[in-house]
Scaffold this motif. Structure first.
Motif, PDB file in Angstrom:
ATOM      1  N   ALA A 263       0.831  -1.206   0.000  1.00 32.79           N
ATOM      2  CA  ALA A 263       0.000   0.000   0.000  1.00 32.79           C
ATOM      3  C   ALA A 263       0.865   1.255   0.000  1.00 32.79           C
ATOM      4  N   HIS A 264       0.202   2.370  -0.076  1.00 33.11           N
ATOM      5  CA  HIS A 264       0.824   3.688  -0.121  1.00 33.11           C
ATOM      6  C   HIS A 264       1.350   4.105   1.244  1.00 33.11           C
ATOM      7  N   LYS A 265       1.097   3.297   2.270  1.00 27.29           N
ATOM      8  CA  LYS A 265       1.504   3.577   3.644  1.00 27.29           C
ATOM      9  C   LYS A 265       1.665   2.251   4.376  1.00 27.29           C
ATOM     10  N   PRO A 266       2.294   2.228   5.546  1.00 25.26           N
ATOM     11  CA  PRO A 266       2.283   0.999   6.336  1.00 25.26           C
ATOM     12  C   PRO A 266       0.834   0.601   6.607  1.00 25.26           C
ATOM     13  N   TRP A 267       0.500  -0.644   6.308  1.00 25.45           N
ATOM     14  CA  TRP A 267      -0.900  -1.071   6.345  1.00 25.45           C
ATOM     15  C   TRP A 267      -1.175  -1.854   7.613  1.00 25.45           C
ATOM     16  N   ARG A 268      -1.920  -1.259   8.537  1.00 27.08           N
ATOM     17  CA  ARG A 268      -2.296  -1.965   9.754  1.00 27.08           C
ATOM     18  C   ARG A 268      -3.445  -2.910   9.442  1.00 27.08           C
ATOM     19  N   ALA A 269      -3.270  -4.169   9.780  1.00 25.87           N
ATOM     20  CA  ALA A 269      -4.235  -5.208   9.409  1.00 25.87           C
ATOM     21  C   ALA A 269      -5.356  -5.284  10.431  1.00 25.87           C
ATOM     22  N   ASN A 270      -6.205  -4.283  10.456  1.00 21.18           N
ATOM     23  CA  ASN A 270      -7.268  -4.202  11.465  1.00 21.18           C
ATOM     24  C   ASN A 270      -8.281  -5.330  11.337  1.00 21.18           C
ATOM     25  N   ALA A 271      -8.629  -5.706  10.119  1.00 21.54           N
ATOM     26  CA  ALA A 271      -9.623  -6.765   9.930  1.00 21.54           C
ATOM     27  C   ALA A 271      -9.090  -8.101  10.441  1.00 21.54           C
ATOM     28  N   ALA A 272      -7.829  -8.386  10.143  1.00 23.43           N
ATOM     29  CA  ALA A 272      -7.233  -9.637  10.610  1.00 23.43           C
ATOM     30  C   ALA A 272      -7.140  -9.657  12.131  1.00 23.43           C
ATOM     31  N   GLU A 273      -6.754  -8.546  12.726  1.00 26.31           N
ATOM     32  CA  GLU A 273      -6.655  -8.480  14.185  1.00 26.31           C
ATOM     33  C   GLU A 273      -8.013  -8.703  14.838  1.00 26.31           C
ATOM     34  N   ALA A 274      -9.041  -8.059  14.294  1.00 30.04           N
ATOM     35  CA  ALA A 274     -10.385  -8.217  14.862  1.00 30.04           C
ATOM     36  C   ALA A 274     -10.866  -9.657  14.765  1.00 30.04           C
ATOM     37  N   ALA A 275     -10.544 -10.321  13.658  1.00 26.17           N
ATOM     38  CA  ALA A 275     -10.970 -11.712  13.474  1.00 26.17           C
ATOM     39  C   ALA A 275     -10.243 -12.665  14.420  1.00 26.17           C
ATOM     40  N   LEU A 276      -9.044 -12.304  14.843  1.00 24.27           N
ATOM     41  CA  LEU A 276      -8.223 -13.237  15.617  1.00 24.27           C
ATOM     42  C   LEU A 276      -8.363 -13.099  17.127  1.00 24.27           C
ATOM     43  N   LYS A 277      -8.698 -11.938  17.620  1.00 20.04           N
ATOM     44  CA  LYS A 277      -8.749 -11.757  19.068  1.00 20.04           C
ATOM     45  C   LYS A 277      -9.820 -12.662  19.682  1.00 20.04           C
ATOM     46  N   GLY A 278      -9.377 -13.542  20.554  1.00 19.56           N
ATOM     47  CA  GLY A 278     -10.277 -14.501  21.174  1.00 19.56           C
ATOM     48  C   GLY A 278     -10.496 -15.764  20.361  1.00 19.56           C
ATOM     49  N   ALA A 279      -9.879 -15.842  19.200  1.00 25.63           N
ATOM     50  CA  ALA A 279     -10.033 -17.016  18.326  1.00 25.63           C
ATOM     51  C   ALA A 279      -8.976 -18.063  18.676  1.00 25.63           C
ATOM     52  N   PRO A 280      -9.191 -19.308  18.273  1.00 22.85           N
ATOM     53  CA  PRO A 280      -8.165 -20.329  18.498  1.00 22.85           C
ATOM     54  C   PRO A 280      -6.907 -20.015  17.690  1.00 22.85           C
ATOM     55  N   ALA A 281      -5.760 -20.275  18.287  1.00 24.34           N
ATOM     56  CA  ALA A 281      -4.487 -20.002  17.620  1.00 24.34           C
ATOM     57  C   ALA A 281      -4.126 -21.177  16.719  1.00 24.34           C
ATOM     58  N   THR A 282      -4.855 -21.284  15.621  1.00 27.69           N
ATOM     59  CA  THR A 282      -4.665 -22.387  14.678  1.00 27.69           C
ATOM     60  C   THR A 282      -4.351 -21.843  13.298  1.00 27.69           C
ATOM     61  N   GLU A 283      -3.752 -22.681  12.488  1.00 23.16           N
ATOM     62  CA  GLU A 283      -3.431 -22.268  11.128  1.00 23.16           C
ATOM     63  C   GLU A 283      -4.690 -21.892  10.352  1.00 23.16           C
ATOM     64  N   ALA A 284      -5.777 -22.626  10.571  1.00 25.88           N
ATOM     65  CA  ALA A 284      -7.030 -22.329   9.869  1.00 25.88           C
ATOM     66  C   ALA A 284      -7.554 -20.950  10.243  1.00 25.88           C
ATOM     67  N   ALA A 285      -7.471 -20.611  11.535  1.00 30.47           N
ATOM     68  CA  ALA A 285      -7.936 -19.293  11.979  1.00 30.47           C
ATOM     69  C   ALA A 285      -7.047 -18.191  11.425  1.00 30.47           C
ATOM     70  N   PHE A 286      -5.747 -18.430  11.396  1.00 30.76           N
ATOM     71  CA  PHE A 286      -4.829 -17.431  10.853  1.00 30.76           C
ATOM     72  C   PHE A 286      -5.091 -17.214   9.366  1.00 30.76           C
ATOM     73  N   ARG A 287      -5.323 -18.297   8.651  1.00 26.28           N
ATOM     74  CA  ARG A 287      -5.588 -18.190   7.222  1.00 26.28           C
ATOM     75  C   ARG A 287      -6.890 -17.429   6.959  1.00 26.28           C
ATOM     76  N   ALA A 288      -7.921 -17.708   7.747  1.00 28.92           N
ATOM     77  CA  ALA A 288      -9.204 -17.017   7.575  1.00 28.92           C
ATOM     78  C   ALA A 288      -9.059 -15.527   7.859  1.00 28.92           C
ATOM     79  N   ALA A 289      -8.281 -15.193   8.890  1.00 25.74           N
ATOM     80  CA  ALA A 289      -8.067 -13.782   9.221  1.00 25.74           C
ATOM     81  C   ALA A 289      -7.299 -13.082   8.107  1.00 25.74           C
TER      82      ALA A 289
END
Length: 328
Positions: A263-289
């Protein structure tokens, strides 16, 4: 040749007074500005030398760190507190440029470096960032290195700094001083997306000077900076990921993710962070985020591969950080 005058500031107040002159530019290490002057892209009337100003690094608050804007990149990466509490930042700095450039470049100057888009540097090309209103040849040209997030019809250039991507993930705050006084700007808000005005790259007002970058207390957990590039040395990122991850009992307690090269700036991955907080720490969850974060991405003719690449680098980085916490 473009004539200019040179002034050396003795302190920040003198720098601000000199920087208030029409056409003035602040000169730190000069690793980007001098190149841009040589290429006749930048045409300062006055160069205000601020080397030697804001060169201290000091602990602040309840475990935070204040890094002066004049601190050299090499010194920032080697600082004991940075290496112990914010290894992500040290890794990112060391991933960018050569040792010689890091020895000259400053923290403030690093934040202000401009895109390395080939069309921006080519005065025979149409470039809205260099000459507003002329068009963007990268749209239909060779655009393998260009943006997939936050771009516009006016500009698809990417922001090159590795350091700033780490700072975005660490919730850093940029302090600036200017004619209106001092103000603090979250790093994630310091750079702007191109919209219809790609020549405007930051929220700095005329004459304002970066004086420091402040990091909040370090988060628990593990961190990593991953940079995917065409060659192992001195190449800009195709995709980079700065991540901080804390896992407790197999669940993501805290996560910070920022992307570079996309991107035109450092891109903070807000959508991925929101999807992961409280989620299981699994590869599937990381991929979905990661997929959720890249859902708005749009590829051009040569760079659509970055969408899948970014998803894979995010996923793999988080998987490896989880493994490190499980074995500690």
């Amino acid at each position: 040749m473009n004539p200019f005058t040179y002034e050396r500031a003795s302190d920040s107040q003198a720098a601000l007074a000199l920087g208030a002159q029409s056409g003035a530019k602040y000169l730190g290490g000069g690793t980007n500005l001098v190149d841009l002057m040589r290429e006749t892209i930048e045409h300062p009337a006055v160069l205000v030398d601020i080397t030697g100003l804001s060169c201290a690094t000091e602990a602040v608050g309840n475990g935070g760190l204040r890094i002066g804007a004049g601190v050299r990149n090499t010194a920032a990466a080697a600082d004991r507190i940075v290496r112990e509490r914010y290894p992500l930042l040290s890794e990112a700095i060391l991933a960018g440029a050569s040792a010689q450039i890091r020895n000259m470049a400053t923290v403030g100057g690093n934040l202000l470096q401009r895109t390395r888009c080939g069309y921006f540097y080519d005065d025979a090309a149409h470039c809205n960032k260099r000459s507003p209103g002329t068009g963007c040849d990268a749209m239909e040209g060779f655009n393998r290195m260009h943006a997939i997030l936050g771009a516009s019809d006016a500009c698809v250039a990417t922001y090159p700094s590795d350091m700033a991507v780490a700072l975005a993930a660490l919730d850093a705050v940029v302090t600036v001083e200017g004619p209106g006084g001092a103000r603090d700007i979250p790093l994630v808000d310091f750079h702007v997306l191109p919209g219809d005005t790609p020549q405007i790259e930051t929220v700095l007002e005329p004459g304002e000077l970066i004086t420091a970058v402040t990091l909040p207390p370090a988060l628990p957990g593990r961190s990593s900076y991953r940079k995917v590039r065409d060659r192992a040395s001195y190449a800009f990122a195709l995709v980079s990921v700065a991540a901080v991850l804390e896992v407790q009992d197999g669940v993501v307690k805290e996560v910070r993710i920022a992307l570079g090269g996309v991107a035109h700036k450092p891109w903070r991955a807000n959508a991925a962070e929101a999807a992961l907080k409280g989620a299981p720490a699994t590869e599937a969850a990381f991929r979905a985020a990661a997929q959720a974060e890249l859902a708005p991405a749009r590829g051009l003719r040569d760079n659509a591969f970055k969408i899948e690449l970014a998803q894979r680098v995010i996923t793999d980085t988080l998987v490896k950080l989880t493994a490190l916490q499980e074995i500690r």
